[in-house]
Every structure is written in C-alpha cells, then in structure tokens.
Scaffold this motif. Structure first.
Motif, PDB file in Angstrom:
ATOM      1  N   ARG A   1       0.852  -1.183   0.000  1.00 43.91           N
ATOM      2  CA  ARG A   1       0.000   0.000   0.000  1.00 43.91           C
ATOM      3  C   ARG A   1       0.889   1.234   0.000  1.00 43.91           C
ATOM      4  NH1 ARG A   1      -2.076  -0.596   6.305  1.00 43.91           N
ATOM      5  NH2 ARG A   1      -0.145   0.120   7.303  1.00 43.91           N
ATOM      6  N   TYR A   2       0.360   2.349  -0.461  1.00 44.48           N
ATOM      7  CA  TYR A   2       1.060   3.605  -0.296  1.00 44.48           C
ATOM      8  C   TYR A   2       1.008   3.993   1.179  1.00 44.48           C
ATOM      9  CZ  TYR A   2       0.995   4.165  -5.364  1.00 44.48           C
ATOM     10  OH  TYR A   2       1.178   3.986  -6.712  1.00 44.48           O
TER      11      TYR A   2
ATOM     12  N   GLN B   1      -2.206   4.770   3.480  1.00 45.04           N
ATOM     13  CA  GLN B   1      -3.436   4.100   3.091  1.00 45.04           C
ATOM     14  C   GLN B   1      -3.865   3.106   4.162  1.00 45.04           C
ATOM     15  OE1 GLN B   1      -2.445   2.502  -0.844  1.00 45.04           O
ATOM     16  NE2 GLN B   1      -3.866   3.970  -1.773  1.00 45.04           N
ATOM     17  N   SER B   2      -5.178   2.823   4.200  1.00 42.56           N
ATOM     18  CA  SER B   2      -5.710   1.910   5.207  1.00 42.56           C
ATOM     19  C   SER B   2      -5.717   0.463   4.746  1.00 42.56           C
ATOM     20  CB  SER B   2      -7.146   2.321   5.573  1.00 42.56           C
ATOM     21  OG  SER B   2      -7.166   3.616   6.130  1.00 42.56           O
TER      22      SER B   2
ATOM     23  N   GLU C   1      -4.593  -2.594   1.472  1.00 40.17           N
ATOM     24  CA  GLU C   1      -3.488  -2.935   0.592  1.00 40.17           C
ATOM     25  C   GLU C   1      -3.968  -3.760  -0.596  1.00 40.17           C
ATOM     26  OE1 GLU C   1      -3.896  -5.436   4.215  1.00 40.17           O
ATOM     27  OE2 GLU C   1      -3.366  -3.320   3.919  1.00 40.17           O
TER      28      GLU C   1
ATOM     29  N   HIS D   1      -2.369  -0.794  -8.786  1.00 39.86           N
ATOM     30  CA  HIS D   1      -3.109   0.355  -8.255  1.00 39.86           C
ATOM     31  C   HIS D   1      -3.748   1.146  -9.391  1.00 39.86           C
ATOM     32  CE1 HIS D   1      -4.003   3.901  -5.795  1.00 39.86           C
ATOM     33  NE2 HIS D   1      -3.774   3.139  -4.725  1.00 39.86           N
TER      34      HIS D   1
END
Length: 671
Positions: free
Chosen positions: A538-539, A542-543, A545, A565
C-alpha cells in the motif's frame, strides 16, 4: 479400473460426480440433504452410485465440500466459547469496526458477537508493537480466567492478544497453560489461525474457526466412518475456500479454510469448462437452494480476495472472489409491511423445502414460481428425488397473488422478476469494481436452479451469450474433482519497500514457501508442486493494501504494485513511498486432469419432443420441449424452449437461439 468421486453438499441437495478414469465416463447424482443427520446424505449417495456400478475398492480420490461450517455460523449453532484478550481490550468484538451493515437504514443493528461480552476475559499481558514483551502472562491470571470460562459453560477458548501478529509467544504460552489446567477444553489462538495485522479481523477469524470446530470435527469423523463402511480406502480430501483441497486431518484444525468450499468448487468447475470451451471472460452464476453466487473468470482463472463475510462476520483468509445474494431456488417470497413483494434471504432449504416438494413447506419459493410458470414440471427434478405438486404451489402463492391483485401465474412471474433483480444488484457491483461491461461476458449458469434463470438474468443484465455446461446441476461436485491440493501461508511484516529491506523480504518469502511446501508434502506426500509468491502493498498512509506478485527484485515488486493500483483505482503514484504489509506463499499440486471428449457433429435443426405451455411476459405461449440427453453436437433450435435433464431444467426464452457445441455445452445467444 480406478474411480474419482467429487461430492458437494448444498442447502437442498447433495451432488455427486463419479469419474471412471479408464473409460472417461462421468456419472452424476443428486440426493436430498439430511441437515438433521449430517453425513447420511453422503452414505445414501455412495449406496446409489455403488448400485449403478461404482466399485468402492477402486476409488483413488474422494473430494468433499460441505456447508456444515457456514450453516453453523448462519444458524448460530456453534460451540459456546470464551475469548481471552489483552487486559483492557475485552470490548474488541463489541466495538468491531464501528460500521453498520446497512449505512442508510434507520433500523439497522449490528449483529451480536459469537462470544458474548460476559464470556470475554482480559489477561494481564502486553506485547509492544515491535513484538517485545512488556508484561508476560502469569499462570494465576490465566487459571482464574479458565475457571470463569468453565463456569460460563465454555467448551473452547480462543486466545487473541494485541500485536500477536508480530510475536505470538504470549498466545502460545497461554494456550499451553490452558491445556495443562483444563485439558478438556479445546483451544485456538489468533496467530495460529491467521497471523495477520488488524486485531479485530484476526480475532474474528479465530473465533469463527473455534465456533465451528466441534461440529466439523464430528462431521468429518462421521464421513470417514461411512467411507470405511463403504469399503472406500481413499483418504478424505476437503475442498477449500481458496479453490483447492486439503486433508480431513488438517481440516479439523483449519476449519475456516473450508467455510466457502462449495462456492469455490463451483467456480473451479466453471473455470475448467470455460477453459476447455475456449471462452475468455465468464460470469458464473451458481444458484442453489439458498443463494445465488456470482464470480468472474478470466481465461478460466478466478480472482481471489480476503474480507468476505460469513453470515454477519468478516473472514480474513484468502478465498475465491464470489459475491452472493439471498435468491436461491428455495428462497421464500413474501409481501413486506409496505406491501412490496420480496424474495429471500430466508430459504426453505431441503427441510421442509419448497411447497411443491410436498415435505411440509407452505410458503411460496422461487422453485414454486418456476413450476407455476411452466418452466419446471416437464421432467425429472433432482434425479427423480422430487415429484413436484403444482397444486401445492398454487396454494402457497395464493396469499401473494391476492395481495398483488393478480392471478397465480402473474404472481409467479413477479417472484422470478424480483429474484432476478436481487441477483442483478450484486452483479452490477461486481462488474463496476472489475471495470467490465456485461456485453464482454459469457454467462455460465449452474447449480440446481441456475440454468432455469440464467438466460432471463442475462437478458436483464445485457449479456448476450449464455453457456450451460453438460451437467450444470452438479458442477460444484465436478469442481471438487478438478481442485488442486493447495496450502496458503502468510505473515505480516509491515516494513518500507526500500532496497535495505529486500533481503528481509526475500528471506521471509523463502520461509513461507518452505512452510507451504512442507504442509503440502504432509498432506499429499512427495511430488511436484508449484509455489507462487506475493506481497500485500500500500502507499504509506493508506488503510488497505493490494496483493501483487512478488517479482524477483524490489523494482519489479514496486512496478507490480503501481500497475495494480492503476488498474484498480485509475491512478498510481510511482514516486510515493510504499509499505509492505504482508508476505504470502501458495504451494499447489495439480489435480489429475479431467477428460473432455470432443464430438464436432454436424449442423442440424433439433425437433422438439412436444409443445408445452409457458407463461412469460404476461402471456401463455407454446414452448418446445427437448431432452438434453437427446441433443447432439451441432443441433440448433430457438426459444421459447425448455430443456430438461436429470439435474436441472434449462429455459431458452423467446428471442434466443441455442446450439449444442462439440463438448456438449448448450450455447445460447440473444438474437
């Protein structure tokens, strides 16, 4: 001579597929399920197959999928449990994620946890976020909690502590203490079941596993005894939520791994058929007695995901990506308080079943509506297990017809239309997430009720092509035969995707691959295995993935994530920092291939056996009646038509054409 048997237990029927490996002959069978005596349906199916020529001693592979676990959760008939959490976190299940199941409903309530709040006990222990011990658990604290759990009537205990995904030493220590203090209690701990970050999801998955454990354990023992009684020496294999198989021995502990087994088997079976037929993009539609399950296949391969709900609760393990709606053949129709016709999610199941079954059901179901429209009733139902009584369906639908101020046929059409609309809601969501249009897809309906509704759903959804497999009513059992032996492993690591961490990532993947390979060898002995490596990225900030292939370098892993993404969300940020959340490995051993005999045939027009009345579009018209077994490759006909076979009924609506292809599939097109 050798035989392979696939079995799938659904809400209404138990489906069997038996393959004679010498001749390539596939035999299929349906028997009514026995929810009050789980496993008796398996014994009955084996008895009937043996009477038809099956040689039990020659069975080399027996694969079984069942709904015992998921039904236990939905019906809340599992084991009474206690939950041990880190002191101060005993409200974890009550708080959940503070999300309401239906955001826009003023009357929505969150479901009650499977473990009541008074059965949750805090243990004085603490592990920090890096996996270092802050406070070690003490035996006196654990003994007091065990005593309280026993007084509350718990049969088992789940241990799930804060940050155990990083280091599960405290969980394992407490489980060892419980086993010494109260050896009669069964135990599971969160990191054992699924060692993933996020306390609530990990804990809920462990609770689900423990909740169904006693019933699954007893069920598997019963089935194994029945196999021995039937002189079948092949080990019992179980289909898994991820579309693979595992041994019954592992299934006794990895109970959550088989919760969605039947659903996944259907998708696997559909993938085998789609690949053999050369169909690229397929939307599967599995309509059984309780629900309609849909999934996307690309080149015969399903998508996988996590976070699926089992009843009211999230399941964090990987599973075939399937969305469900509560419209099955046994789903009950009713008029709600506002006078609106509703269908499902309540189902009549097999006991008492639809009204027309004559087994005590008094409420109208989708099956009753199809009978009243003339779709059903022209041939066998469930291999002759049921002789539907139309008068019982008429009696059941009478209150609905009166409320809607119409006749029985009009109300029956309304029931089918509402059921299809409910399915369409979930299909639209699935296609929107996948970025696909219905016109790109071929619909493959299966299950006992899928083929009778498939073309109607396709027409409503804008899908112009429908492919019905040769034995759609037992495709889940066929999928069980085609499922690979499979083991998934994962580990949360939570680190930056930077060159300095690449050696750690590589070693973590290697350890997971070795663990998956060892589990596969334990289940199936030595042999060739394919291992797939992946990572959840994930970036930063972010919450959630995305899972992407691991690649062979940190640059390849980053490129895979940015591309995923972009595909999922329409944008990517190649310069932004990326985090590795978890590492994954999957080891699989391919199942023996299934034979698909091709017979090109020649183009010709099929002649109906006779004409039968069919009510559609508010009018009754004459439809051609065909027997599936009498259709030859290359044979064509047009709708309206009804095709009967032992395991299901296929509807070809007006404006559709149908042709049998070289593999025996019935291919329908909206002309």
């Amino acid at each position: 001579m050798a035989w392979r048997i696939g079995v799938d237990i659904g809400g209404t029927f138990a489906d069997f597929t038996a393959l004679d490996t010498d001749t390539g002959d596939l035999r299929t069978l349906k028997v009514l399920t026995t929810p009050n005596a789980p496993g008796d349906d398996v014994a009955e199916g084996l008895r009937r197959l043996t009477a038809e020529g099956l040689v039990p001693a020659a069975v080399e592979r027996f694969v079984h999928g069942t709904t015992v676990g998921v039904n236990t959760i939905i019906q809340r008939r599992g084991a009474p449990l206690a939950l041990f959490t880190t002191q101060g976190f005993t409200d974890m299940l009550e708080l959940a994620r503070l999300r309401m199941p239906d955001t826009y409903s003023l009357f929505c309530e969150r479901p009650e946890p499977l473990v009541p709040r008074e059965h949750v006990f805090g243990i004085a222990e603490r592990m920090d976020a890096e996996g270092n011990t802050v406070l070690a658990p003490e035996r006196d604290s654990v003994a007091a909690a065990v005593s309280a759990a026993q007084a509350a009537g718990a049969r088992g205990i789940v241990v799930s502590f804060l940050h155990a995904w990083r280091n599960d030493a405290h969980e394992r220590a407490v489980v060892a203490m419980i086993n010494e203090i109260a050896p009669d209690l069964f135990t599971f701990h969160g990191a054992e079941v699924w060692p993933a970050i996020r306390e609530y999801e990990r804990t809920t998955t462990a609770v689900l596993n423990a909740y169904v454990h006693p019933r699954i354990d007893a069920y598997l023992e019963r089935v194994e005894n029945q196999l021995r009684a039937a002189a079948i020496a092949a080990p019992l294999l179980l289909t898994t939520s991820a579309g693979g198989t595992m041994t019954a021995q592992r299934g006794r502990r990895d109970c959550v791994g088989m919760l969605l087994s039947g659903t996944a088997s259907g998708v696997v079976g559909a993938g085998v058929v789609a690949k053999a037929a050369g169909v690229g993009a397929v939307l599967t539609l599995d309509v059984g007695g309780t629900s309609a399950d849909v999934a996307l296949l690309i080149d015969g391969r399903p998508a996988f995901g996590t976070g699926h709900n089992i009843g009211d609760f999230p399941l964090s393990i990987p599973s075939v990506a399937v969305v469900s709606s509560g419209q099955g053949g046994g789903s009950i129709a009713r008029i709600d308080a506002q006078g609106v016709l509703q269908v499902g999610p309540e189902s009549a199941g097999s006991t008492p079943g639809p009204a027309c079954f004559g087994r005590g059901g008094e409420r109208c179901t989708v099956t009753d509506a199809a009978l009243l429209c003339g779709i059903l009733g022209q041939g066998e139902l469930g291999f002759g297990a049921i002789a539907p009584d139309k008068s019982l369906s008429e009696k059941a639908i009478a209150p609905i017809a009166a409320a809607l101020k119409t006749d029985a046929a009009g109300a029956a059409e309304g029931v089918l239309q509402v059921a299809i609309s409910g399915m369409l809601v979930e299909i639209d969501k699935l296609l929107a997430r996948a970025g696909m249009h219905a016109s790109e897809l071929t619909l493959m309906p299966f299950g006992g009720a899928g083929p009778m509704l498939g073309a109607l759903l396709a027409e409503t959804a804008g899908i112009r092509r429908v492919l019905v497999p040769p034995v759609p009513g037992t495709l889940c059992a066929l999928g069980a035969l085609a499922a690979d032996l499979r083991r998934d492993t994962m580990r949360t690591v939570l680190m930056p995707l930077e060159p300095a961490f690449w050696p750690t990532i590589q070693s973590g993947l290697a350890e997971l691959a070795a663990e998956a390979g060892a589990a596969l060898a334990e289940m199936g002995g030595a042999g060739e295995a394919e291992t797939t490596l992946a990572a959840d990225l994930r970036y930063r900030g972010q919450s959630f993935e995305l899972t992407v292939p691991a690649g062979d370098s940190i640059a390849a892993l980053a490129e895979n994530f940015h591309a995923a993404h972009e595909e999922a969300f329409g944008h990517s940020e190649p310069g932004a920092p990326v985090e590795v959340v978890s590492l994954r490995a999957v080891a699989r051993r391919a199942a023996p291939p299934l034979p698909f005999l091709s017979n090109p045939g020649g183009e010709h027009e099929e002649t109906p056996e006779k004409l039968v009345p069919l009510t559609m579009g508010g009018a009754t018209r004459q439809a051609g009646l065909y027997r599936r077994a009498a259709l030859n490759p290359g044979g064509r006909f047009t709708g309206p038509a009804i095709v009967t076979q032992s395991d299901c009924t296929v509807l070809v609506p007006p404006g559709w054409s149908a042709e049998t292809d070289a593999l025996g599939n019935l291919v329908m097109e909206n002309v």
